[in-house]
Design an enzyme around this catalytic site. Structure first.
Site, mmCIF file in Angstrom:
data_model
loop_
_atom_site.group_PDB
_atom_site.id
_atom_site.type_symbol
_atom_site.label_atom_id
_atom_site.label_comp_id
_atom_site.label_asym_id
_atom_site.label_seq_id
_atom_site.Cartn_x
_atom_site.Cartn_y
_atom_site.Cartn_z
ATOM 1 N N LYS A 115 23.541 -42.913 -1.107
ATOM 2 C CA LYS A 115 23.304 -44.334 -1.404
ATOM 3 C C LYS A 115 22.111 -44.853 -0.624
ATOM 4 O O LYS A 115 21.551 -45.880 -0.950
ATOM 5 C CB LYS A 115 24.510 -45.215 -1.051
ATOM 6 N N LYS B 173 22.579 -38.049 10.607
ATOM 7 C CA LYS B 173 22.421 -39.505 10.495
ATOM 8 C C LYS B 173 21.709 -40.082 11.697
ATOM 9 O O LYS B 173 20.893 -40.995 11.575
ATOM 10 C CB LYS B 173 23.795 -40.188 10.377
ATOM 11 N N LYS C 25 20.788 -34.068 -0.349
ATOM 12 C CA LYS C 25 21.962 -34.649 -1.005
ATOM 13 C C LYS C 25 21.616 -35.983 -1.652
ATOM 14 O O LYS C 25 20.820 -36.745 -1.102
ATOM 15 C CB LYS C 25 23.027 -34.852 0.080
HETATM 16 P P1 TYM Z 1 31.456 -41.399 1.831
HETATM 17 O O1 TYM Z 1 31.798 -42.835 1.647
HETATM 18 O O2 TYM Z 1 30.144 -41.052 2.422
HETATM 19 O O3 TYM Z 1 31.608 -40.649 0.474
HETATM 20 C C1 TYM Z 1 32.776 -40.795 -0.325
HETATM 21 C C2 TYM Z 1 33.086 -39.512 -1.076
HETATM 22 O O4 TYM Z 1 31.989 -39.185 -1.941
HETATM 23 C C3 TYM Z 1 31.596 -37.839 -1.714
HETATM 24 N N1 TYM Z 1 30.146 -37.714 -1.911
HETATM 25 C C4 TYM Z 1 29.572 -36.744 -2.646
HETATM 26 N N2 TYM Z 1 30.095 -35.737 -3.350
HETATM 27 C C5 TYM Z 1 29.247 -34.922 -3.996
HETATM 28 N N3 TYM Z 1 27.891 -35.087 -3.972
HETATM 29 C C6 TYM Z 1 27.319 -36.090 -3.268
HETATM 30 N N4 TYM Z 1 25.999 -36.252 -3.255
HETATM 31 C C7 TYM Z 1 28.175 -36.986 -2.561
HETATM 32 N N5 TYM Z 1 27.960 -38.076 -1.782
HETATM 33 C C8 TYM Z 1 29.175 -38.514 -1.392
HETATM 34 C C9 TYM Z 1 31.976 -37.577 -0.252
HETATM 35 O O5 TYM Z 1 32.100 -36.202 0.015
HETATM 36 C C10 TYM Z 1 33.279 -38.314 -0.146
HETATM 37 O O6 TYM Z 1 34.347 -37.523 -0.642
HETATM 38 N N6 TYM Z 1 34.144 -40.309 5.968
HETATM 39 C C11 TYM Z 1 34.161 -40.420 4.518
HETATM 40 C C12 TYM Z 1 35.168 -41.424 4.028
HETATM 41 C C13 TYM Z 1 36.528 -41.251 4.586
HETATM 42 C C14 TYM Z 1 37.518 -40.327 4.132
HETATM 43 C C15 TYM Z 1 38.644 -40.569 4.931
HETATM 44 C C16 TYM Z 1 37.517 -39.343 3.138
HETATM 45 C C17 TYM Z 1 37.077 -41.968 5.578
HETATM 46 N N7 TYM Z 1 38.348 -41.561 5.792
HETATM 47 C C18 TYM Z 1 39.816 -39.818 4.765
HETATM 48 C C19 TYM Z 1 38.702 -38.608 2.987
HETATM 49 C C20 TYM Z 1 39.823 -38.837 3.781
HETATM 50 C C21 TYM Z 1 32.798 -40.858 4.020
HETATM 51 O O7 TYM Z 1 31.993 -41.361 4.765
HETATM 52 O O8 TYM Z 1 32.603 -40.681 2.672
#
Ligand code: TYM
Length: 339
Positions: A204, A118, A201
């Protein structure tokens, strides 16, 4: 020694930072729904404090928070069965996050590949929060003594860091207090790829809207995006092995499998030898059938933002009931005096 018996508890979260993609749906939301009622206590969070690690316009952050809540509800998260809330309403996340900033080592953070990706060459210009965020994520999970964390593949390293933080805390203070959490990364489509470049990947924030499916896309847009998705000239192979060096083909097969609760193998078995002219429309129809009812329900829910806010407030109250005693115990272990 403080002995702890940990109940099977799921925690996971998603950032309200702009639109939701098919990656978020298949890698996260759909699986959160599937884990409800499977012998787990389930806690799902809108992690707004993580969202502000990069700039968010305040009005858009509020909108994204409500829209993500609507997506959870429309996809089947039951706010009675699960605890559904936004992170900033439970102050204990920030409080435990600070303690974990003091447990985690700078060297551990330096190994986090997502920060490197990032930040790119601009690391100096990123917020300190973006660098430290995996420690807050560990706090999110461990504040509930969660044992299972369903995430997509890109979050695996952060859940592993959570285990390291729990272990170090327990060792440093000579307790058995925080559980060693399991990342749950099972099934197809755990890494949904960009529709225009199967080595990247789906996210968004990618440059072109054509490279991702948004949960709010209408049927025509979904069909167009799959029709124009990059593929290769070969038909579908007769085994998974045949997808090895074909990232775009593999991605579309995995998306189909994820949407239809199948394995990638069984998709291949059904479509062996099919041309893209046959497979892509079938995939588009399937995606529309699964996503359209969800986006329609999301739009209905968004007509009543006060009800969404009420649900989040109620969820936060329930979350605090679990979190506050765990934070109080943590403070005691650390040696903070409370009057
Ligand atoms: P975030 O908001 O980027 O993504 C949320 C969830 O979506 C999954 N994801 C994907 N899975 C498969 N293919 C993709 N292209 C894809 N893009 C996103 C992510 O793996 C995630 O599960 N740090 C985390 C959020 C978070 C969190 C937590 C998760 C904060 N605290 C505690 C679990 C437990 C994040 O930025 O996810």
């Amino acid at each position: 020694m403080t002995e702890a018996v940990h109940t099977r508890r799921v925690f996971s979260g998603i950032k309200p930072s702009g639109g939701l993609t098919l990656g978020n749906y298949l890698g996260a939301i759909k699986r959160f729904v599937d884990m409800q009622g499977q012998g787990f206590e389930t806690i799902y969070c809108v992690v707004d404090m993580h969202a502000i690690t990069v700039w968010q316009n305040p009005a858009e952050l509020k909108h994204a928070t409500r829209e993500l809540t609507a997506a959870y509800l429309a996809s089947g998260i039951d706010p009675e069965q699960s605890i559904l809330f936004n992170q900033s309403q439970v102050a204990a996340h920030a409080e435990l996050g600070w303690i974990f900033n003091c447990v985690a080592r700078v060297g551990w953070m330096d190994r986090m590949t997502q920060f490197k990706e990032k930040a790119g060459k601009n690391a100096e210009k990123q917020s300190l929060g973006l660098y430290a965020y995996p420690a807050l994520m560990a706090a999110d999970i461990l504040l509930y003594h969660a044992t299972h964390v369903p995430v997509g593949d890109d979050q695996k390293q952060h859940v592993e860091l959570t285990r390291d933080i729990a272990q170090k805390f327990n060792n440093d203070f000579g307790v058995d207090f925080f559980p060693i959490t399991e990342p749950v990364i099972e099934g197809p489509a755990m890494r949904v790829m960009n529709l225009r470049d199967g080595t990247k990947k789906m996210s968004k924030s990618g440059d072109s809207d054509m490279e991702r499916i948004n949960m709010t896309d209408d049927a025509d847009t979904i069909a167009k995006k799959f029709r124009k998705a990059k593929t290769d000239p070969e038909p579908l192979p007769d085994s998974l092995d045949g997808l090895k060096d074909r990232p775009e083909a593999r991605n579309l097969v995995e998306i189909y499998a994820g949407l239809n609760n199948m394995t990638a193998e069984s998709v291949i078995a059904e479509y062996t030898g099919a041309q893209w002219g046959q497979f892509k429309p079938a995939l588009a129809d399937l995606a529309v059938a699964k996503l359209s009812p969800i986006s329609a329900r999301m739009a209905e829910l968004m007509n009543d933002p006060a009800e969404i806010d009420r649900l989040l407030g109620r969820g936060a109250e329930r979350a605090r009931e679990i979190a506050e005693p765990i934070l109080a115990k943590t403070y005691d272990i650390v040696g903070f005096v409370r009057g």
